[in-house]
Motif scaffolding. Structure first.
Motif, mmCIF file in Angstrom:
data_model
loop_
_atom_site.group_PDB
_atom_site.id
_atom_site.type_symbol
_atom_site.label_atom_id
_atom_site.label_comp_id
_atom_site.label_asym_id
_atom_site.label_seq_id
_atom_site.Cartn_x
_atom_site.Cartn_y
_atom_site.Cartn_z
ATOM 1 N N ARG A 47 -11.084 14.090 0.137
ATOM 2 C CA ARG A 47 -10.352 15.048 0.967
ATOM 3 C C ARG A 47 -9.122 14.385 1.585
ATOM 4 N N GLU A 48 -9.276 13.155 2.087
ATOM 5 C CA GLU A 48 -8.150 12.448 2.700
ATOM 6 C C GLU A 48 -7.074 12.146 1.663
ATOM 7 N N LEU A 49 -7.498 11.757 0.462
ATOM 8 C CA LEU A 49 -6.526 11.476 -0.598
ATOM 9 C C LEU A 49 -5.725 12.724 -0.950
ATOM 10 N N LEU A 50 -6.426 13.843 -1.145
ATOM 11 C CA LEU A 50 -5.742 15.085 -1.498
ATOM 12 C C LEU A 50 -4.845 15.554 -0.365
ATOM 13 N N ASP A 51 -5.310 15.441 0.880
ATOM 14 C CA ASP A 51 -4.479 15.827 2.021
ATOM 15 C C ASP A 51 -3.191 15.016 2.040
ATOM 16 N N GLY A 52 -3.309 13.716 1.757
ATOM 17 C CA GLY A 52 -2.127 12.865 1.742
ATOM 18 C C GLY A 52 -1.141 13.246 0.662
ATOM 19 N N CYS A 53 -1.638 13.911 -0.384
ATOM 20 C CA CYS A 53 -0.768 14.375 -1.466
ATOM 21 C C CYS A 53 -0.320 15.814 -1.261
ATOM 22 N N GLY A 54 -0.661 16.388 -0.108
ATOM 23 C CA GLY A 54 -0.252 17.763 0.171
ATOM 24 C C GLY A 54 -1.063 18.813 -0.546
ATOM 25 N N VAL A 55 -2.324 18.502 -0.864
ATOM 26 C CA VAL A 55 -3.177 19.436 -1.602
ATOM 27 C C VAL A 55 -4.389 19.771 -0.749
ATOM 28 N N ARG A 56 -4.677 21.059 -0.590
ATOM 29 C CA ARG A 56 -5.858 21.502 0.140
ATOM 30 C C ARG A 56 -6.744 22.293 -0.812
ATOM 31 N N LEU A 63 0.845 -1.188 0.000
ATOM 32 C CA LEU A 63 0.000 0.000 0.000
ATOM 33 C C LEU A 63 0.880 1.237 0.000
ATOM 34 N N PRO A 64 0.569 2.222 -0.862
ATOM 35 C CA PRO A 64 1.396 3.436 -0.904
ATOM 36 C C PRO A 64 1.282 4.231 0.389
ATOM 37 N N GLY A 65 2.258 5.122 0.594
ATOM 38 C CA GLY A 65 2.292 5.895 1.832
ATOM 39 C C GLY A 65 1.081 6.786 2.017
ATOM 40 N N ASN A 66 0.528 7.312 0.933
ATOM 41 C CA ASN A 66 -0.634 8.206 1.045
ATOM 42 C C ASN A 66 -1.938 7.478 0.759
ATOM 43 N N LEU A 118 -5.802 -2.204 -4.930
ATOM 44 C CA LEU A 118 -5.408 -1.700 -3.612
ATOM 45 C C LEU A 118 -6.460 -2.018 -2.550
ATOM 46 N N LEU A 119 -7.746 -2.014 -2.933
ATOM 47 C CA LEU A 119 -8.783 -2.404 -1.976
ATOM 48 C C LEU A 119 -8.567 -3.846 -1.531
ATOM 49 N N LEU A 120 -8.315 -4.738 -2.485
ATOM 50 C CA LEU A 120 -8.105 -6.140 -2.131
ATOM 51 C C LEU A 120 -6.832 -6.306 -1.303
ATOM 52 N N ALA A 121 -5.796 -5.532 -1.629
ATOM 53 C CA ALA A 121 -4.563 -5.616 -0.855
ATOM 54 C C ALA A 121 -4.791 -5.156 0.579
ATOM 55 N N GLU A 122 -5.552 -4.072 0.749
ATOM 56 C CA GLU A 122 -5.854 -3.602 2.099
ATOM 57 C C GLU A 122 -6.655 -4.642 2.866
ATOM 58 N N TRP A 123 -7.644 -5.222 2.194
ATOM 59 C CA TRP A 123 -8.470 -6.224 2.862
ATOM 60 C C TRP A 123 -7.633 -7.434 3.263
ATOM 61 N N MET A 124 -6.732 -7.875 2.365
ATOM 62 C CA MET A 124 -5.893 -9.037 2.695
ATOM 63 C C MET A 124 -4.978 -8.754 3.876
ATOM 64 N N SER A 125 -4.605 -7.468 4.055
ATOM 65 C CA SER A 125 -3.732 -7.145 5.177
ATOM 66 C C SER A 125 -4.410 -7.352 6.527
ATOM 67 N N ARG A 128 -6.217 10.999 -8.081
ATOM 68 C CA ARG A 128 -4.770 10.980 -7.862
ATOM 69 C C ARG A 128 -4.038 11.806 -8.918
ATOM 70 N N LEU A 129 -4.491 11.702 -10.170
ATOM 71 C CA LEU A 129 -3.865 12.501 -11.221
ATOM 72 C C LEU A 129 -4.113 13.988 -10.987
ATOM 73 N N ALA A 130 -5.320 14.310 -10.541
ATOM 74 C CA ALA A 130 -5.618 15.720 -10.241
ATOM 75 C C ALA A 130 -4.735 16.211 -9.105
ATOM 76 N N ALA A 131 -4.550 15.383 -8.070
ATOM 77 C CA ALA A 131 -3.710 15.783 -6.938
ATOM 78 C C ALA A 131 -2.278 16.044 -7.391
#
Length: 867
Positions: A207-216, A26-29, A62-69, A237-240
């Protein structure tokens, strides 16, 4: 999930890269989605097969990876690719992944690689038998199922599903539906599906995704971006990524979809490159319309087979969505559509114009004038836009589309200045938007190009526009016939206009008949804009008839209907805001009263601005800002000067200002307000009320009694809502001062009975203290008014917090019906209104009580003591 033993050597022995059997990190953000993981876990626990199917970039992997974790060693992962081109390769990858999971005591079919199988069916049988022998549940996640290249592999996977052991759960992730027996699995109840709509990001996750990318982003820009991307994870993600470097988010967000290079690269490489044949060119042609049916798509592209292409792309999840309906409507993902439309306009602008012309003709032929005008304004063809306006402009105007008509008039260009009918369209559009000066200018321009021999329909149309403009400016329309009516919409408007004219002339019975006819035609034709206006006219009729309950209900309904459309600036609605503002004030809903008063700022004519000032002043006074509130009442009266106002409004304004001045012991101010009202009203109960109040305040109880007696003389009208309640409360106060407690109790009960229908609370808050004590002492003895008295007790003992004064009386009646299992059409029949009106009431009830279904509304109302 426990870390699986990394065994590259084992992977080499099997001939399988270890990366194929390890879920991605899973990526850091990364935005965690615990709710979705919980739903996925439930699906896997209850269904043998779970399909997660959505286009590229939706976040499946990524959803499946998170669930498997979140799991222990019960789940294995296999990423499929083109190397899995034979049944042997696929089974080898699958067995290796399971072998990594299986205990040392597992059967050899899992632990060791056997010789290449000669019969896949035998190998599958052995594998399933070995899985069944495992001590616990095994979950196998197959990612990128759409990458399976051969039918042999699909047959093997179908065999695994067909003979699936009870302890095996399969989770399949794919961009499009794999060629597996999904329909059969659905019928058998063995399949749970997660589609793109389940994976969409909401505003909070975005909002959480953009915050993780440093965008408000401000809230409005965030919501716009979520809408533009349709919650598509890749798009966000591309927009961020682009927003991190832009200096002007306000400019970037609207143009992101069509102009961002990263988005273009993603759509080209991950979506468009995989389309079959000339599908990209076809989708580009369809991008000129928000949505298409197969027939519209055929009209745009000239291809009869395009409906099948759309259905196939929708099944494959290529960012094409089918909307319910028959025939179905299809729409492209907003980002894909914006990109294709931008590319088409950049490289083939002439084709774009031609496509809009085709779309305008098609929608006009389908009697969809709004869509036809939307496309006509894009063509640059003045003649075509003018022709379409002549044919469909009236229908769009009377259904509340003034902005659209004005844009189409701009598209018609120079033709408009020479066409009286189009200028009248412009006048009516400006009138609906509350732009009275512009409407008057359009009417004058139309007169200058008026034809020498106008047809009867044009003459009737001009009379209606002039009449509507005069009414908006505070001038009563002249009574006249309906004229020549070309359509039910125009007939409804003509009936409405004639009804208002009769009302102004004092013919209440005739007005009621015409308004009822207008209401019926508007409802039958789904002319919601006209329905708003008929409700407003009904409110005026109710005021004239002294029916305050009906006036408030009609005003509330008109404003509710208007809130569902695009015509909130209509001048007719100012009347409803004024009527409802006073009703809210009397019910001590101060916030509601102030909101409605704000909507009257700048309204025409001046009487409506005056009403707004009176409502705001009284609400401020009642809210504790007494000095400022009283000054605003006085200033509003001064600003009105000698301008005319309806007598009920003058009576209400006088009574409110007089009472507030007396509360602050400003007798000269109170006298000034009373004299102003007496000059405007003549004989009226409210004039006698001010006299009775002033004398009671001075201790002249006998003088107050004489004034109260004069208010009840035959022929003395009561003009304002709440006057009967005020008079009865003052009767009770004088009786108590004279020692007549029994008479006082009777007057108090009379006040309660008069207040119940409209839910009037305010007079009790300003009643004499002895009357309030009597009310509390006599609780339990007010008969039919006891429930309302209990509500008043809460108001008087909780410092005016009238939490229960939320619903109108009509809404209370509808809410009572909701407690039974009656369908809404039966409720409508009992109440003698249309089912659409009942639905409007139900929506208003849900909004006011903060619920979203029938049962919750009933529960919430009972908690407030309303049920």
């Amino acid at each position: 999930m426990e870390e699986k033993a990394a065994n590259p050597a084992g992977g080499r022995r099997w001939g399988v890269p270890h990366t194929k059997v390890v879920p991605p990190r899973l990526p850091g953000n990364f935005v965690h989605r615990p709710g979705l993981c919980e739903k996925l876990a439930h699906a896997v626990a209850t269904s043998p097969v779970t399909l997660v199917c959505a286009p590229a970039g939706c976040g499946k992997t990524l959803l499946l990876a998170e669930w498997m974790s979140t799991l222990a060693r019960e789940a294995v992962w296999v990423s499929l690719d083109h190397d899995d081109d034979t049944a042997q390769h696929f089974l080898t990858s699958l067995r290796f992944a399971i072998a990594e999971h299986a205990p040392a005591t597992a059967e050899p079919a899992l632990r060791h690689r056997s010789a290449p199988p000669g019969d896949a069916a035998v190998t599958v049988a052995e594998l399933l038998q070995a899985i069944e022998a495992l001590p616990g549940r095994l979950v196998v996640v197959l990612d990128n199922v759409q990458e399976i290249p051969g039918r042999d592999v699909l047959r093997v996977l179908a065999a695994v599903i067909r003979h699936q052991p009870r302890n095996l759960r399969l989770v399949l992730a794919a961009r499009s539906d794999p060629l597996l027996p999904l329909a059969k699995l659905r019928v058998q109840g063995r399949l749970t599906e997660f589609r793109a709509d389940a994976l969409r990001f909401g505003p909070a996750e975005a909002r959480e995704l953009l915050d993780g990318c440093g965008v408000r982003l401000p809230e409005d820009q965030l919501l716009r971006l979520v809408s533009q991307t349709d919650g598509w994870a890749a798009g966000l993600r591309l927009a961020a990524r682009s927003l991190r470097t832009t200096q002007d988010p306000d400019r970037f967000v609207p143009y992101f979809a069509g102009h961002d290079h990263a988005m273009a690269d993603f759509l080209t490489g991950e979506v468009l490159a995989h389309l079959p044949g000339d599908a990209r060119e076809i989708l580009a042609m369809l991008s000129v319309s928000d949505r298409v049916t197969p027939r519209l798509a055929a009209a745009l592209t000239g291809r009869d087979d395009v409906g099948g292409l759309l259905a196939g792309l929708e099944r494959e999840g290529v960012l094409v969505t089918a909307i319910e309906g028959e025939p179905p409507w299809y729409q492209l993902h907003p980002l894909l559509r914006a990109y294709l439309r931008t590319e088409l306009a950049r490289h083939q602008p002439d084709l774009v114009t031609m496509l809009h012309q085709r779309a305008a003709r098609w929608f006009a032929g389908q009697d969809r004038p709004r869509e036809a005008l939307l496309h006509a304004e894009q063509t640059g063809d003045e003649g075509a836009a003018a022709e379409l306006l002549h044919a469909k402009g009236m229908d769009v105007l009377l259904d509340g589309g003034p902005g659209l008509v004005l844009r189409a008039l701009d598209a018609a260009g120079s033709i408009v200045a020479r066409d009286a009918r189009l200028l009248l369209f412009a006048a009516l559009a400006h009138l609906e938007l509350g732009e009275l000066s512009a409407a008057e200018s359009d009417i004058a321009r139309g007169c200058r190009v008026w034809p020498e021999r106008p047809d009867d329909r044009l003459v009737a149309f001009r009379r209606l526009v002039v009449s509507a403009h005069g009414l908006a400016c505070g001038r009563a329309p002249a009574p006249g016939g309906a004229g020549v009516c070309r359509s039910a919409a125009v007939e409804a408007w003509a009936r409405l206009d004639h009804g208002v004219a009769l009302l102004a002339a004092g013919d209440h019975g005739g007005a009621a008949g015409e308004l009822a006819a207008a209401d019926r035609l508007s409802d039958e034709q789904d002319l919601h804009y006209l329905e708003v206006h008929t409700k407003a006219a009904h409110a005026l009729l109710a005021v004239a008839a002294g029916d305050d309950v009906a006036a408030a209900e009609a005003s509330e309904l008109a404003l509710t209907l208007a809130g569902q459309g695009t015509w909130k600036r209509s001048p007719w609605l100012a009347v409803c805001r004024a009527i409802l503002g006073f009703a809210r004030l009397l019910r001590t809903d101060l916030r509601g009263a102030l909101d409605l008063a704000a909507g009257l700022d700048g309204a025409e004519p001046s009487a409506l601005r005056f009403a707004g000032g009176v409502i705001e002043g009284a609400a401020r006074f009642d809210g504790g800002d007494r000095t400022a509130g009283l000054k605003l009442l006085q200033d509003s009266r001064s600003a009105l000067a000698d301008a005319p106002v309806p007598r009920p409004l003058a009576a209400m304004a006088m009574a409110l200002e007089h009472q507030c001045a007396l509360v602050l012991a400003q007798a000269p101010h109170a006298r000034d307000a009373a004299e102003w009202g007496a000059r405007r009203l003549g004989p009226a109960a409210e004039v006698h009320l001010t006299v009775a109040r002033a004398r009671f305040a001075r201790g002249d109880v006998d003088g107050s009694v004489r004034a109260l007696r004069a208010s009840r003389e035959p022929g003395v009208p009561r003009l304002a809502a709440g006057t009967d309640t005020e008079l009865a409360l003052l009767d009770a106060a004088t009786a108590l001062r004279l020692g007549c407690r029994t008479k006082a109790r009777g007057a108090l009960e009379e006040a309660l009975v008069s207040a119940v229908p409209a839910g009037i609370v305010r007079p009790f808050a300003y009643a004499d203290p002895d009357v309030k004590v009597l009310l509390l002492d006599q609780m339990g003895g007010f008969g039919a008014a006891e429930t309302f008295a209990a509500r008043l007790r809460r108001v008087l003992t909780e410092d005016g917090a009238a939490t229960a004064a939320v619903l109108t009386n009509r809404e209370l009646v509808v809410l009572t019906r909701l407690t039974s299992p009656q369908p809404l059409d039966e409720v409508a029949s009992e109440l003698r209104v249309s089912v659409n009106t009942v639905r409007t009431h139900v929506r208003a009830i849900y909004a006011k009580l903060g619920v979203n279904n029938r049962r919750a509304a009933v529960v919430a109302a009972r908690e407030l003591g309303l049920g």
